[in-house]
Write a protein that holds these residues in place. Structure first.
Motif, PDB file in Angstrom:
ATOM      1  N   UNK A 199       9.115  21.742  23.981  1.00  0.00           N
ATOM      2  CA  UNK A 199       7.594  21.080  24.263  1.00  0.00           C
ATOM      3  C   UNK A 199       7.842  19.839  24.745  1.00  0.00           C
ATOM      4  N   UNK A 200       6.764  19.402  25.435  1.00  0.00           N
ATOM      5  CA  UNK A 200       6.738  18.121  26.213  1.00  0.00           C
ATOM      6  C   UNK A 200       6.529  17.006  24.973  1.00  0.00           C
ATOM      7  N   UNK A 201       7.508  16.164  24.866  1.00  0.00           N
ATOM      8  CA  UNK A 201       7.147  15.212  24.073  1.00  0.00           C
ATOM      9  C   UNK A 201       7.300  13.794  24.646  1.00  0.00           C
ATOM     10  N   UNK A 202       7.032  13.771  25.687  1.00  0.00           N
ATOM     11  CA  UNK A 202       6.496  12.121  26.119  1.00  0.00           C
ATOM     12  C   UNK A 202       7.785  11.614  27.051  1.00  0.00           C
ATOM     13  N   UNK A 203       8.882  12.306  27.104  1.00  0.00           N
ATOM     14  CA  UNK A 203       9.937  11.812  27.915  1.00  0.00           C
ATOM     15  C   UNK A 203      10.565  13.184  28.740  1.00  0.00           C
ATOM     16  N   UNK A 204      11.280  12.475  29.906  1.00  0.00           N
ATOM     17  CA  UNK A 204      12.058  13.637  30.691  1.00  0.00           C
ATOM     18  C   UNK A 204      11.050  14.334  31.725  1.00  0.00           C
ATOM     19  N   UNK A 205      11.568  15.351  32.316  1.00  0.00           N
ATOM     20  CA  UNK A 205      11.052  16.098  33.295  1.00  0.00           C
ATOM     21  C   UNK A 205      10.075  17.275  32.716  1.00  0.00           C
ATOM     22  N   UNK A 206       8.643  17.085  32.945  1.00  0.00           N
ATOM     23  CA  UNK A 206       7.853  18.170  32.476  1.00  0.00           C
ATOM     24  C   UNK A 206       7.289  19.019  33.601  1.00  0.00           C
ATOM     25  N   UNK A 207       6.868  20.104  33.076  1.00  0.00           N
ATOM     26  CA  UNK A 207       6.099  21.077  34.230  1.00  0.00           C
ATOM     27  C   UNK A 207       5.081  21.758  33.376  1.00  0.00           C
ATOM     28  N   UNK A 208       4.249  22.565  34.101  1.00  0.00           N
ATOM     29  CA  UNK A 208       2.972  23.141  33.343  1.00  0.00           C
ATOM     30  C   UNK A 208       3.060  24.460  33.598  1.00  0.00           C
ATOM     31  N   UNK A 209       2.407  25.164  32.647  1.00  0.00           N
ATOM     32  CA  UNK A 209       2.210  26.730  32.516  1.00  0.00           C
ATOM     33  C   UNK A 209       0.615  26.874  32.316  1.00  0.00           C
ATOM     34  N   UNK A 210      -0.049  27.663  32.977  1.00  0.00           N
ATOM     35  CA  UNK A 210      -1.356  28.135  32.702  1.00  0.00           C
ATOM     36  C   UNK A 210      -1.656  29.143  31.447  1.00  0.00           C
ATOM     37  N   UNK A 211      -2.825  29.258  31.143  1.00  0.00           N
ATOM     38  CA  UNK A 211      -2.815  30.260  29.879  1.00  0.00           C
ATOM     39  C   UNK A 211      -2.678  31.654  30.171  1.00  0.00           C
ATOM     40  N   UNK A 212      -2.964  31.883  31.550  1.00  0.00           N
ATOM     41  CA  UNK A 212      -2.759  33.119  32.060  1.00  0.00           C
ATOM     42  C   UNK A 212      -1.222  33.733  32.055  1.00  0.00           C
ATOM     43  N   UNK A 213      -0.512  32.679  32.606  1.00  0.00           N
ATOM     44  CA  UNK A 213       0.981  33.276  32.659  1.00  0.00           C
ATOM     45  C   UNK A 213       1.721  33.204  31.302  1.00  0.00           C
ATOM     46  N   UNK A 214       1.206  32.298  30.453  1.00  0.00           N
ATOM     47  CA  UNK A 214       1.755  32.589  29.183  1.00  0.00           C
ATOM     48  C   UNK A 214       1.664  33.673  28.341  1.00  0.00           C
ATOM     49  N   UNK A 215       0.404  34.572  28.795  1.00  0.00           N
ATOM     50  CA  UNK A 215       0.088  35.612  28.256  1.00  0.00           C
ATOM     51  C   UNK A 215       0.844  36.729  28.881  1.00  0.00           C
ATOM     52  N   UNK A 216       1.143  36.441  30.222  1.00  0.00           N
ATOM     53  CA  UNK A 216       1.362  37.430  30.934  1.00  0.00           C
ATOM     54  C   UNK A 216       2.916  37.852  30.800  1.00  0.00           C
ATOM     55  N   UNK A 217       3.469  38.990  30.190  1.00  0.00           N
ATOM     56  CA  UNK A 217       4.782  39.293  29.865  1.00  0.00           C
ATOM     57  C   UNK A 217       5.676  39.185  31.057  1.00  0.00           C
ATOM     58  N   UNK A 218       5.244  39.845  32.133  1.00  0.00           N
ATOM     59  CA  UNK A 218       6.070  39.710  33.443  1.00  0.00           C
ATOM     60  C   UNK A 218       6.147  38.245  33.898  1.00  0.00           C
ATOM     61  N   UNK A 219       5.433  37.506  33.726  1.00  0.00           N
ATOM     62  CA  UNK A 219       5.728  36.112  34.209  1.00  0.00           C
ATOM     63  C   UNK A 219       6.637  35.312  33.240  1.00  0.00           C
ATOM     64  N   UNK A 220       6.331  35.637  31.908  1.00  0.00           N
ATOM     65  CA  UNK A 220       7.291  35.063  30.899  1.00  0.00           C
ATOM     66  C   UNK A 220       8.988  35.338  31.077  1.00  0.00           C
ATOM     67  N   UNK A 221       8.760  36.779  31.447  1.00  0.00           N
ATOM     68  CA  UNK A 221      10.244  37.183  31.691  1.00  0.00           C
ATOM     69  C   UNK A 221      10.802  36.720  32.915  1.00  0.00           C
ATOM     70  N   UNK A 222       9.935  36.632  33.829  1.00  0.00           N
ATOM     71  CA  UNK A 222      10.459  35.676  35.083  1.00  0.00           C
ATOM     72  C   UNK A 222      10.926  34.477  34.833  1.00  0.00           C
ATOM     73  N   UNK A 223      10.261  33.734  33.906  1.00  0.00           N
ATOM     74  CA  UNK A 223      10.643  32.256  33.781  1.00  0.00           C
ATOM     75  C   UNK A 223      11.548  32.404  32.954  1.00  0.00           C
ATOM     76  N   UNK A 224      11.995  33.112  31.828  1.00  0.00           N
ATOM     77  CA  UNK A 224      13.101  33.120  31.037  1.00  0.00           C
ATOM     78  C   UNK A 224      14.418  33.368  32.166  1.00  0.00           C
ATOM     79  N   UNK A 225      14.195  34.153  33.103  1.00  0.00           N
ATOM     80  CA  UNK A 225      15.258  34.241  34.075  1.00  0.00           C
ATOM     81  C   UNK A 225      15.648  33.091  35.164  1.00  0.00           C
TER      82      UNK A 225
END
Ligand SMILES: [Zn+2]
Length: 80
Positions: A34-60
């Motif tokens: 989880x972003x805590x104010x330091x380092x490199x951050x990036x974003x995910x939208x709610x749709x992708x977080x709920x999308x199993x395929x997208x999550x699996x893609x990110x895991x890879x």
């Protein structure tokens, strides 16, 4: 008065959303946290977080442990 939110891009689907509707994560060397104010951050939208395929893609893509990663996303969604 409505405050204008900066627009950020979801790294999974590349769609743009106001920053406050996105989940913000941080890449710490090899681990995604989880972003805590330091380092490199990036974003995910709610749709992708709920999308199993997208999550699996990110895991890879980030070489994460699936169980750990999905748990983190769930926690962040509940906080939001
Ligand atoms: Zn997305």
């Amino acid at each position: 008065m409505k405050k204008l939110q900066p627009i950020r891009m979801c790294i999974a689907c590349r769609s743009r959303h106001p920053q406050n509707t996105l989940i913000r994560l941080r890449q710490d060397d090899k681990e995604i946290l989880a972003f805590d104010g330091k380092g490199r951050s990036f974003y995910l939208c709610n749709e992708c977080v709920k999308n199993e395929k997208k999550v699996k893609g990110l895991v890879k893509r980030f070489k994460q442990e699936e169980e750990h990663f999905t748990k983190l996303l769930k926690e962040l969604m509940n906080n939001g």
